[in-house]
Design a protein around this motif. Structure first.
Motif, mmCIF file in Angstrom:
data_model
loop_
_atom_site.group_PDB
_atom_site.id
_atom_site.type_symbol
_atom_site.label_atom_id
_atom_site.label_comp_id
_atom_site.label_asym_id
_atom_site.label_seq_id
_atom_site.Cartn_x
_atom_site.Cartn_y
_atom_site.Cartn_z
ATOM 1 N N ILE A 1 34.098 36.271 47.693
ATOM 2 C CA ILE A 1 32.786 36.826 47.342
ATOM 3 C C ILE A 1 31.694 35.826 47.740
ATOM 4 C CG2 ILE A 1 31.303 37.589 45.427
ATOM 5 C CD1 ILE A 1 33.582 39.548 46.174
ATOM 6 N N GLU B 1 34.320 43.639 47.498
ATOM 7 C CA GLU B 1 35.009 43.125 46.306
ATOM 8 C C GLU B 1 36.249 43.958 45.996
ATOM 9 O OE1 GLU B 1 34.018 41.854 41.696
ATOM 10 O OE2 GLU B 1 32.375 42.394 43.036
ATOM 11 N N LYS C 1 39.373 35.075 45.031
ATOM 12 C CA LYS C 1 38.372 36.134 44.947
ATOM 13 C C LYS C 1 36.974 35.519 44.912
ATOM 14 C CE LYS C 1 36.762 40.124 42.392
ATOM 15 N NZ LYS C 1 37.006 41.080 41.323
#
Length: 192
Positions: A95, A182, A91
């Motif tokens: 991002i 996200e 993640k």
């Protein structure tokens, strides 16, 4: 500071000016319109000075791409120091790519174009570390690893490319693209 140190520093500063000029021209006119002459005019040097640093435009573009991947590599290595959990690290990487792309639109488009140069050792190293994360998530299942890695790769790059190219229609102007991205990453990671 010695004479050689100063010379090296000036050489590096000029290379950065050349990179910045190429990015500025690409932003205004597109990568296909970036020429050595335009770069030289922009930084107020002659083309032969540019050729002292780069053999041709393709050589310059290759260095720009490698520099961009070096930035992404450094961000990944920093994230890896702070996070051990593979999903959280994926993640974070995802991002980070989004933020890099929106901060460096022209550079990102060149880095992920079909005309980008062959990967250098740093690019291969970072790709290997990212693939290792997915292999660990797949617990050694090669078929699952291939599926989740390639899904992530195409999903993230495709989403970023579309978001860069096509802003939301006016009725969605209040939407925060980073938050949507996200959420997309979270939903993807929850499927693994």
């Amino acid at each position: 500071m010695s004479h050689l140190d100063r010379k090296q520093r000036e050489k590096e500063e000029l290379r950065l000016k050349i990179f910045d000029a190429a990015l500025c021209i690409a932003k205004a006119e597109g990568w296909s319109n970036v020429t050595i002459r335009k770069i030289a005019d922009k930084i107020e040097y002659t083309p032969p000075i540019i050729y002292e640093h780069f053999n041709n435009k393709e050589d310059l573009f290759k260095e720009i791409v490698y520099n961009g991947f070096e930035q992404i590599n450094n961000a990944f290595l920093e994230a890896r120091k702070l996070e051990d959990d593979p999903k959280k690290l994926i993640k974070s990487i995802s991002i980070g790519q989004f933020d890099f792309a929106f901060k460096n639109r022209e550079l990102f488009s060149l880095m992920f174009s079909t005309e980008r140069p062959a990967p250098n050792q740093n690019m291969i190293k970072i790709f290997g570390m990212i693939r290792e994360l997915f292999f660990n998530l797949a617990k050694g299942d090669t078929k699952l690893y291939e599926e989740i890695f390639l899904t992530w790769k195409y999903f993230t790059h495709g989403a970023i490319a579309v978001m860069l190219q096509y802003p939301p229609p006016p009725q969605f102007s209040h939407v925060n693209l980073r938050e949507i991205y996200e959420s997309m990453i979270d939903r993807y990671l929850n499927t693994i």
